[in-house]
Design an enzyme around this catalytic site. Sequence first.
Site, mmCIF file in Angstrom:
data_model
loop_
_atom_site.group_PDB
_atom_site.id
_atom_site.type_symbol
_atom_site.label_atom_id
_atom_site.label_comp_id
_atom_site.label_asym_id
_atom_site.label_seq_id
_atom_site.Cartn_x
_atom_site.Cartn_y
_atom_site.Cartn_z
ATOM 1 N N LYS A 252 0.886 -1.179 0.000
ATOM 2 C CA LYS A 252 0.000 0.000 0.000
ATOM 3 C C LYS A 252 0.916 1.220 0.000
ATOM 4 O O LYS A 252 1.444 1.619 1.042
ATOM 5 C CB LYS A 252 -0.916 0.010 1.228
ATOM 6 C CG LYS A 252 -1.933 1.162 1.189
ATOM 7 C CD LYS A 252 -2.870 1.109 2.388
ATOM 8 C CE LYS A 252 -4.127 1.954 2.202
ATOM 9 N NZ LYS A 252 -3.886 3.380 2.069
ATOM 10 N N ARG A 257 -3.346 8.798 -5.129
ATOM 11 C CA ARG A 257 -3.943 7.888 -6.107
ATOM 12 C C ARG A 257 -4.188 8.645 -7.402
ATOM 13 O O ARG A 257 -4.656 9.781 -7.376
ATOM 14 C CB ARG A 257 -5.257 7.362 -5.563
ATOM 15 C CG ARG A 257 -5.915 6.344 -6.468
ATOM 16 C CD ARG A 257 -7.158 5.815 -5.807
ATOM 17 N NE ARG A 257 -7.702 4.677 -6.522
ATOM 18 C CZ ARG A 257 -8.492 3.767 -5.959
ATOM 19 N NH1 ARG A 257 -8.815 3.864 -4.697
ATOM 20 N NH2 ARG A 257 -8.962 2.758 -6.662
ATOM 21 N N PHE A 342 -1.394 -0.303 -10.198
ATOM 22 C CA PHE A 342 -2.000 -1.468 -9.543
ATOM 23 C C PHE A 342 -3.281 -1.960 -10.212
ATOM 24 O O PHE A 342 -3.819 -2.981 -9.816
ATOM 25 C CB PHE A 342 -2.223 -1.232 -8.045
ATOM 26 C CG PHE A 342 -3.088 -0.049 -7.689
ATOM 27 C CD1 PHE A 342 -4.463 -0.132 -7.773
ATOM 28 C CD2 PHE A 342 -2.507 1.144 -7.267
ATOM 29 C CE1 PHE A 342 -5.263 0.951 -7.437
ATOM 30 C CE2 PHE A 342 -3.294 2.235 -6.928
ATOM 31 C CZ PHE A 342 -4.680 2.137 -7.019
ATOM 32 N N ARG A 419 -16.975 0.670 -1.768
ATOM 33 C CA ARG A 419 -16.033 0.209 -0.757
ATOM 34 C C ARG A 419 -16.518 -1.170 -0.352
ATOM 35 O O ARG A 419 -17.640 -1.318 0.104
ATOM 36 C CB ARG A 419 -16.053 1.161 0.433
ATOM 37 C CG ARG A 419 -14.912 0.934 1.406
ATOM 38 C CD ARG A 419 -15.012 1.835 2.611
ATOM 39 N NE ARG A 419 -14.735 3.231 2.349
ATOM 40 C CZ ARG A 419 -13.514 3.751 2.195
ATOM 41 N NH1 ARG A 419 -12.456 2.980 2.262
ATOM 42 N NH2 ARG A 419 -13.348 5.037 1.969
HETATM 43 P P1 ATP Z 1 -6.595 5.946 3.291
HETATM 44 O O1 ATP Z 1 -7.044 7.173 4.004
HETATM 45 O O2 ATP Z 1 -6.269 4.801 4.174
HETATM 46 O O3 ATP Z 1 -5.605 6.173 2.198
HETATM 47 P P2 ATP Z 1 -8.745 6.037 1.504
HETATM 48 O O4 ATP Z 1 -10.111 6.134 2.068
HETATM 49 O O5 ATP Z 1 -8.128 7.265 0.933
HETATM 50 O O6 ATP Z 1 -7.846 5.409 2.615
HETATM 51 P P3 ATP Z 1 -8.952 3.369 0.708
HETATM 52 O O7 ATP Z 1 -9.744 2.814 -0.385
HETATM 53 O O8 ATP Z 1 -9.474 3.152 2.043
HETATM 54 O O9 ATP Z 1 -8.726 4.898 0.415
HETATM 55 O O10 ATP Z 1 -7.501 2.756 0.655
HETATM 56 C C1 ATP Z 1 -6.988 2.465 -0.587
HETATM 57 C C2 ATP Z 1 -6.047 3.545 -1.035
HETATM 58 O O11 ATP Z 1 -4.720 3.074 -0.949
HETATM 59 C C3 ATP Z 1 -6.259 3.829 -2.498
HETATM 60 O O12 ATP Z 1 -7.134 4.903 -2.657
HETATM 61 C C4 ATP Z 1 -4.892 4.128 -3.036
HETATM 62 O O13 ATP Z 1 -4.676 5.529 -3.028
HETATM 63 C C5 ATP Z 1 -3.945 3.550 -2.035
HETATM 64 N N1 ATP Z 1 -3.119 2.438 -2.552
HETATM 65 C C6 ATP Z 1 -1.783 2.326 -2.421
HETATM 66 N N2 ATP Z 1 -1.320 1.200 -2.948
HETATM 67 C C7 ATP Z 1 -2.393 0.535 -3.451
HETATM 68 C C8 ATP Z 1 -2.545 -0.709 -4.117
HETATM 69 N N3 ATP Z 1 -1.514 -1.507 -4.361
HETATM 70 N N4 ATP Z 1 -3.797 -1.056 -4.473
HETATM 71 C C9 ATP Z 1 -4.857 -0.271 -4.213
HETATM 72 N N5 ATP Z 1 -4.758 0.916 -3.590
HETATM 73 C C10 ATP Z 1 -3.544 1.322 -3.202
#
Ligand code: ATP
Length: 586
Positions: A252, A257, A342, A419
């Site tokens: 991660k 993103r 990814f 989600r």
């Molecule tokens: P957080 O605040 O924990 O980043 P979030 O609510 O912004 O969470 P989530 O869907 O909960 O987003 O967590 C996934 C996030 O992790 C993705 O939005 C992406 O930006 C990031 N990420 C990093 N590496 C990866 C990966 N290998 N696959 C998917 N997502 C990844």
Amino acid sequence: MLFSELVEFYEKIEATTGRIEMTNLLVDLLRRTPPEIIDKVVYLTIGEIYPPFIGLELGVADKLALRAVKLASGMSEKEINQAYSKLGDVGLVGEKMLAKRTQATLFMEQLAVEDVYSALEKIAKASGEGAMEMKVQILSGLLASSQPKEAKYILRIVTGKMRLGVADMTVLDALSIVFGGGKETREIFERAYNLSSDIGYVAKIAALEGIEGVKKFKITVGKPIRPMLAERLSSAEEILQKLNGKCIAEYKYDGERMQIHKKNNEVWIFSRRLENITWQYPDVVQMVKTNIVADEAILECECVAVNPDTGDMLPFQELMHRKRKYDIHKMIEQYPVNLYFFDALYVNGEDLTIKPLLERRKVLESIVKIDDKVKISKAIISSDPKEVEKFFNEAIEAGCEGLVVKSIGPESIYRAGARGWLWIKLKRSYKSEMTDTVDLVVVGAFHGRGKRAGSYGALLMAAYNPDRDVFESVCKVGSGFTDEDLAKLPELLEPHKIPHKHARVDSGMEADVWFEPKIVLEILGDEITISPIHRCCWGMIAEDGGLAIRFPRFTGRYRFDKSPEDATTSKEILEMYRTQLKKIAE
Ligand code: ATP
């Protein structure tokens, strides 16, 4: 359609305090709207003129709007300023001033929705030298032809303060009722919305082609797909259980993103909120052009800042230097980035979102040319919790936040806009008590006393419940704010102030001031408890209670990268509560 008809609805919607009533009004409005302009009506109602990914904003500051009011009404600057300090809302000032206007309005032609829309478009498009003056001229012309009530809403839209509380999700509900025959068809509309992020476009297809047209909806390169999101759990073992014993665990990465669209030589970069951020990253555009070997592609990656001397990954905060409007090229040198791809959502005409993850990854591997800076996320396929734990430690060591562990079963499609349990994140902080942060929406505030007089003493925070499309109160937060935060908060929240509790807010606590849910803050708490006041997951754990966060504090992180609907969901809080109970039992 006359703009005054629309305004009549706005007046009613503004007065409602309930989500259901709001949807009903919207249903009525959409039924009466001619199909050719339904997209425009939808954009205006949510206070926009285009979907957000277009990146073209009206950008009129209050001061500028007041100048237009002066020109259109003929009232004096003094009078206008006095009204503004008293009312604090340009819309109300405009309404009042135009009611007193000096020019004759007896034979004025009535404004059509298109008239208003095209004037607003011109305002948004005015750029370069003299743009501000041009915006004032167009706006004052429009105001001069409007009735006072019309002016109120025109001014609110143009200054980005519509505040009716109608959001994309509310429109989706209404569309399914009007064009699908009932809420049970919502999923069809939601899919189209998830594939295009353009609620106006979905409305138009629905109105012109009916539900059959919506069913046939296709991905378009250049229109962002709403991102798939991850659930969270606190151990590799639990995760593997949830994923039927087998998974792909990926690093991660701790960056930003990006959803990257490529069509021949054209490249778009969309943020997690689906804003067009292409201009911020000319270096990424170049990397995509040279390293992505496909004529058409929609891919997702994490963009991570790296140390220019060592190539090591740096924490997310370092990327913030890249948010500047100036000296972009200097910033590229000082804060270079790597890309870790990814997912592949669409390649050369093929919709991959319906394919299982490993197939998508295969396509990804076939079109990404890997080098020092462009890579595919590091991953292992495993069914052994110990192996996943080890990989997790390795990821932390490498500067990542942890792992995103993903399903590889036949069901592992790309679920746009959802989600769910197909992706589960494992972060370091989840491993202790509730040291995990949540992202909550400010829905109200309490006046400060003593040292905090003049600012807010505490904020009322809510989690998002997507099933109800409502923000449910979960805590009142008064700590963690620095003096700088306290000075900044009233200014930040002012544009979102509303006279009563928002129709999409459910709170058992009466705030002194209410806000439209907009601003997302990161909050850290000690534990989750059952509360007789807060409405998060009301009645789900206790008959007469909801869930609340105890000892909440602001971490200092404003989540401007999240829209209110991206906030932590009530379901996630419930999940955290259950995990906590399990820990206590151990
Ligand atoms: P957080 O605040 O924990 O980043 P979030 O609510 O912004 O969470 P989530 O869907 O909960 O987003 O967590 C996934 C996030 O992790 C993705 O939005 C992406 O930006 C990031 N990420 C990093 N590496 C990866 C990966 N290998 N696959 C998917 N997502 C990844």
